[in-house]
Design an enzyme around this catalytic site. Structure first.
Site, short mmCIF file in Angstrom:
data_model
loop_
_atom_site.label_atom_id
_atom_site.label_comp_id
_atom_site.label_asym_id
_atom_site.label_seq_id
_atom_site.Cartn_x
_atom_site.Cartn_y
_atom_site.Cartn_z
CB THR A 1 -31.28 -70.67 -68.54
OG1 THR A 1 -32.57 -70.62 -67.92
CG2 THR A 1 -30.48 -71.80 -67.91
CB CYS A 2 -27.59 -69.53 -72.18
SG CYS A 2 -25.99 -69.88 -72.96
CB ALA B 1 -27.71 -71.14 -76.25
CE LYS C 1 -20.06 -75.20 -71.06
NZ LYS C 1 -21.27 -75.11 -70.24
N GLY D 1 -30.29 -62.36 -71.21
CA GLY D 1 -29.36 -63.47 -71.36
C GLY D 1 -29.95 -64.81 -71.01
N GLY E 1 -25.76 -87.02 -67.49
CA GLY E 1 -25.75 -86.35 -68.78
C GLY E 1 -24.67 -85.29 -68.82
NE ARG F 1 -32.48 -76.05 -68.98
CZ ARG F 1 -32.44 -75.29 -67.89
NH1 ARG F 1 -31.69 -75.64 -66.86
NH2 ARG F 1 -33.13 -74.16 -67.82
CG HIS G 1 2.38 -79.38 -89.21
ND1 HIS G 1 1.94 -80.54 -88.60
CD2 HIS G 1 3.73 -79.30 -88.96
CE1 HIS G 1 2.97 -81.15 -88.04
NE2 HIS G 1 4.07 -80.42 -88.24
#
Length: 465
Positions: free
Chosen positions: A42-43, A320, A52, A40, A185, A273, A444
């Protein structure tokens, strides 16, 4: 440990590496992937996914506090919420572990051999893998370098003690009472916002004249306004010079206001990074460099036959999903298919509050290369769904070529707007014109209607503005 020979060796099991290995296995290639940590990269382990999770947890806690204070929706009341951050971190770790296991299972399903250890090139076909159990030599016909990137460390603020990287921030057992964020950032603003919602007193220090300097000012304004609502202090045109005093205050020199000290329990450094181009034997290879990155062509091939590179180590954008697309492509090339990496656009997202999406050309970048454009911009203040969600800040903007209305770019800022990034990117990838977007019936009430309305405004046919 027995030596291994294979058709494809992937060094690095991050998003690009594991996708490459899985696709190669599906295509029948004898594939080995090497990494010294769980699949997996770093992400999944210390970046996108855990951040997240904590951002969402902080959002939920803040919404509960708003309800308790009767500031959310009139008529709703709730008790004062409690926050057990260590339990939240445990929940976050559970998500990461579940996804780790999922990636491992997918590799096994594709008959990919996963080798735990650090790879070191001996030559362009051979690596030596070192682990706690010994060393192992692997020889491969083709090799993919997917070593990723790492946080940039400031000489004046080396990681350690109260100075932490994003990885350290994701492992804190409690929100700090006072948090200084050096670097405005996307990583700094995302995490700074989350900790502010969790109760931290946050100060963001950015050397540029505005936070999120890679995005245009119109997109940043709603984020800046939300930070002010959350009580986050933002210092722009300011440089951090290290820690000072017995308490280890952050010493900052600002363009306006001169020198000041910021008291903080932790200093989170998020100034960018850098690609991991050292530590795996690059000196044993003959590779061309593009600045700090490995130079590759449109098939991700390096200067050495049979050696490919993908992901952050190959340049911007260091995302990623770019690495994943490159990894899939390289696997198919090694399997004999004809492919090249030529996306029309790659979406970039800030999971700030509100979220920012940018795909393709902005008005400024289009004009910079001499393209005559038309734009359409529709505010969420005129979108019924945004109003019912209690978040009508932000907008959707479409950039199109004036002559034939070809969609060149889409930018948006709004709560939850990240989920529209696929629609924006698909429109550009498929060569849609404003007429195509305007002629597509959008459900809608949804926030996605703002995309339709922006296209109609670009055609001079706006209905709801």
């Amino acid at each position: 440990m027995a030596d291994i020979s294979c058709q494809l060796l992937v060094i690095g099991a991050g998003p690009g590496g594991y996708v490459c290995a899985i696709r190669a296995g599906q295509l029948g290639l004898d594939t080995v992937i090497v990494d010294d940590r769980k699949p997996g990269g770093t992400c999944l382990n210390i970046g996108c996914i855990p951040s997240k999770a904590l951002i969402h947890a902080a959002d939920e806690y803040f919404a509960m506090r708003e309800a308790a204070a009767r500031r959310a929706i009139p008529g709703l009341t709730a008790g004062e919420p409690d926050l057990d951050w260590s339990a939240v971190v445990g929940w976050k770790d559970g998500i990461v572990n579940r996804l780790n296991n999922g990636v491992t299972s997918l590799l096994k399903k594709a008959r990919v051999k996963l080798v735990d250890g650090r790879a070191q090139f001996l030559d362009g076909k051979t690596v030596l893998v070192t682990s706690e159990t010994g060393t192992q030599r692997i020889t491969a016909r083709n090799i993919v370098i997917a070593t990723g990137s790492e946080p940039v460390e400031l000489p004046a603020l080396p990681f350690g003690g109260k100075v932490i990287s994003s990885e350290g921030a994701l492992s804190l057992t409690a929100p700090p009472k006072r948090l200084a964020v050096v670097g405005g950032g996307y990583i700094g603003v995302e995490l700074g916002t989350a900790f502010a919602k969790a109760g931290s007193q946050v100060t963001i220090v950015e050397a540029a004249e505005e936070i999120l300097p890679l995005y245009d000012g119109d997109l940043v304004k709603p984020v800046r306004a939300r930070l002010a609502e959350l009580g986050v202090e933002v210092l722009t045109g300011a440089k951090a010079h290290g820690l000072a005093g017995e308490g280890g205050d952050l010493l900052v020199e600002a363009t306006e206001g001169g020198e000041r000290r910021i008291s903080a329990d932790h200093v989170l450094v998020t100034v960018g990074r850098r690609p991991l181009t050292e530590g795996w034997g690059r000196e044993e290879l003959v590779l061309d460099m593009d600045g700090q990155f490995l130079r590759v062509d449109d098939t991700c091939a390096t200067a050495m036959r049979g050696v490919y590179a993908i992901g952050d180590v190959t340049g911007e954008p260091m995302l990623a999903h770019r690495a994943m697309a490159q990894g899939e492509m390289v696997a198919e090339i090694v399997a004999g298919k004809r492919r090249r990496f030529d996306p029309r656009a790659i979406p970039a997202i800030c999971f700030t509050d509100p979220e920012i999406v940018s795909v393709g050309l902005s008005p400024a970048s289009a004009k910079a290369v001499g393209i005559d454009i038309v734009t359409g911009r529709f505010p969420f203040q005129a979108n019924g769904r945004a109003m019912t969600l209690g978040r009508d800040d932000g907008f959707v903007r479409v950039v199109a070529r004036a002559g034939d209305h070809l969609v060149l770019g889409v930018q948006a800022v709004g709560a939850g707007i990240a989920e529209l990034s696929a629609a924006f990117t698909l429109a550009i990838e498929m060569g849609a014109c404003l007429e195509d977007v305007a002629g597509t019936i959008h459900a809608h009430p949804t926030q996605g209607e703002a995309f339709l309305e922006a296209a109609m405004l670009g055609l001079g046919q706006g209905l709801h503005l």
